[in-house]
Design an enzyme around this catalytic site. Structure first.
Site, PDB file in Angstrom:
ATOM      1  CG  HIS B  69      -1.954  -1.044   1.227  1.00  0.00           C
ATOM      2  ND1 HIS B  69      -2.955  -1.105   2.159  1.00  0.00           N
ATOM      3  CD2 HIS B  69      -2.169  -2.079   0.377  1.00  0.00           C
ATOM      4  CE1 HIS B  69      -3.748  -2.129   1.888  1.00  0.00           C
ATOM      5  NE2 HIS B  69      -3.284  -2.747   0.810  1.00  0.00           N
ATOM      6  CD  GLU B  71      -1.551   4.098   3.579  1.00  0.00           C
ATOM      7  OE1 GLU B  71      -1.308   3.306   2.637  1.00  0.00           O
ATOM      8  OE2 GLU B  71      -2.699   4.390   3.946  1.00  0.00           O
ATOM      9  CB  CYS B 105      -5.996  -0.493   5.373  1.00  0.00           C
ATOM     10  SG  CYS B 105      -4.377  -1.281   5.369  1.00  0.00           S
ATOM     11  CB  CYS B 108      -1.415   1.264   6.425  1.00  0.00           C
ATOM     12  SG  CYS B 108      -1.073   0.516   4.812  1.00  0.00           S
TER      13      CYS B 108
END
Ligand SMILES: [Zn+2]
Ligand SMILES: [Zn+2]
Lengths: 347, 183
Positions: B69, B71, B105, B108
């Protein structure tokens, strides 16, 4: 520490003394919640079907579909053989003294045939597991749609001897990796990824957070699986115990995307993870994103997210759920320690 | 020139409104750029000492690693930056803010805790996977072995962020099954 790097055989332990228990959702593992209701004796047995029909019209008990309306009285010498649920206490008309007359409107079901009401406790929700069903039924007869696999799993009998010997082998590989990582100064956590259909190890990894704070064993293995599929983003070459087996059918290049979907391995779909200890929140959610098949772990961990602090694998809002089993190879974890310690741990 | 008493300064570390405005503007530019190129419209940057030390976009597709992701990619860049600058990772992280157009999420959010990032500024909620309150509140949960809690500043240009996600999901997705993994 131990002088050599040979695999842990665990030979001093009985290979079958551990049990893989399922980690179920809170709804499946919680106690039976009870709710108060009025029941009344059926004085005249011949009136039973009329009473059920009329009471169901007046008080349908639609939130209690799992409850049987009538129960047989088990005590010997009871003057009446049957009792019927009239209504929930919360649905009853608000009167000071509850009588059967006060529960039934004058133009409704006739109360002749019914004795005076008394309060019973009935299960508020349908039982989801056999232990819940057995507890619920002690209070009032309850119906139960049994998931046989869950029942067998809760008895610790889901996996037969040959499956257990495979699981043992995989977890021993994870422990061996954990040990290798620990010798490099990492946390002693290892993980193994298995394709359960082909009974093939796809990746073995251990904690590498000494060099990268987020390289927990699960995260390392997820990237090793990606590498087995031609992707991935971290070189783990400097850790000899972190390995992967390339996917056997990475060719031929499929012509239409549907074929690709069915024949190519796709992230961790359908793969089993064996992890020596319960994954943290980051790793647990990474397993959700990776669409893992099942997760097996040994010991629980304080902030664990597959049973201890959260049960992310059963979280309703998430788009992927999976089965989790704990306690795999617990004998190897514990048999080296004193009996006292083992006993304290198991309480 | 900077000579503030470390103790008090650390406790009050939080971006000003002006900084929030400016860095979120860059994050939204990144997201727009991604959308125009058919990529997941999430912009994400990590700012330390008024400079961008990590910048990420979703790399799940090309890496076949569902944890890539934006992040996570940005956190990796921060680590590289620390190594190159010969700075201690944890003291940099302690004074780094993450600006991202969508709520991180659950994974993360936990990664940000483990990295000891103290503050996250985000645009819209992430109803599917959000780890800062939408699905779970990992950012403030009592998890003593999972790094530190972090402060969230939410709602900055939220509608705009949602619209970008909507128009992305409306597009025909050429990669079919990767659809679910984007946030
Ligand atoms: Zn972890
Ligand atoms: Zn994420």
């Amino acid at each position: 520490m131990e002088p050599q790097t040979k695999r842990w055989k665990g030979s001093e332990c009985d290979s079958d003394s551990w049990v893989a228990y399922p980690v179920l959702s809170d709804e499946r593992s919680q106690d039976v919640e009870l709710i108060e209701a009025f029941a009344a004796p059926i004085v005249n047995k011949k009136e039973t079907s009329r009473l059920i029909r009329e009471l169901s019209g007046l008080y349908p008990l639609s939130s209690l579909q799992h409850i049987k309306r009538v129960r047989a009285v088990k005590e010997k010498g009871s003057p009446h053989p049957l009792e019927v649920l009239v209504c929930l206490v919360s649905d009853a008309p608000d009167t000071r003294a509850v009588t059967i007359r006060s529960l039934l409107p004058s133009d409704g079901p006739q109360c002749d045939g019914l004795g005076e009401p008394f309060v019973v406790k009935v299960p508020a929700r349908p039982p989801l597991t056999r232990p819940q069903f057995e507890l619920a039924s002690k209070h009032w007869p309850t119906s139960f749609h049994e998931d046989k696999q869950v029942t067998v799993a809760l008895r610790g009998e889901l996996f037969g001897p040959s499956q257990k010997s495979h699981m043992r082998e995989y977890m021993l590989s994870a422990l061996t990796a954990a040990k290798a990582g620990h010798e490099l100064g990492m946390e002693a956590v290892g993980a193994v990824v298995v394709d359960p259909v082909e009974e093939r190890i796809i990746a073995v990894g251990h904690d590498c957070r000494g060099h990268h704070p987020l390289h927990h064993a699960v995260m390392v293995c997820i990237d090793l699986v990606a590498q087995s599929q031609g992707g991935g983003c971290y070189p783990f070459d400097r850790y000899p115990a972190c390995t992967f087996n390339p996917a056997p059918n990475s060719d031929p290049i499929p012509t239409d995307p549907d074929t690709e979907a069915s024949s190519q391995p796709y992230i961790c779909t359908g793969y089993d993870f064996y992890v020596t200890r319960e994954p943290c929140v980051m790793c647990a959610m990474a397993l959700v994103h990776s669409r893992v098949g099942r997760v097996f772990y040994g010991t629980a961990s304080a902030d664990g997210a597959l049973g201890t602090k959260y049960k992310i694998h059963t979280q309703k809002d998430l788009n992927h759920r999976f089965e989790v089993y704990k306690g795999v190879l617990m004998d190897v974890y514990t048999c080296r320690e004193s009996v006292d310690h083992v006993l304290r741990k198991s309480c | 020139v900077v000579a503030v008493a470390m103790g008090t300064e650390e406790e009050s570390f939080s971006p000003s409104e002006e900084e929030t405005e400016r860095w979120m503007c860059s994050a939204f530019d990144m997201a727009k750029d991604a959308l125009e190129n058919g990529e997941v419209p999430v912009g994400c940057l990590m700012v330390y000492n008024d400079q961008v030390v990590g910048k990420g976009r979703n790399e799940v597709n090309e890496t076949r690693n569902a944890t890539r992701h934006a992040e996570m990619v940005a956190l990796d860049q921060l680590l590289d930056w620390c190594r190159r600058s010969n700075l201690d990772v944890s003291s940099v992280c302690k004074r780094t803010a993450l600006y991202v157009t969508v709520e991180p999420c659950i994974m993360c959010a936990a990664a940000l805790r483990l990295s000891n990032i103290p503050v996250v500024v985000y645009g819209c909620r992430n109803e599917r996977f959000g780890g800062c309150g939408s699905v779970l509140d990992v950012s403030s949960a009592d998890l003593p072995h999972t790094g530190n809690t972090f402060k969230c500043v939410s709602g900055h240009r939220a509608e705009e962020a949602v619209e970008m996600l909507k128009s992305f999901y409306k597009q025909e997705n050429p990669n079919g099954r990767l659809f679910f993994l984007f946030l």
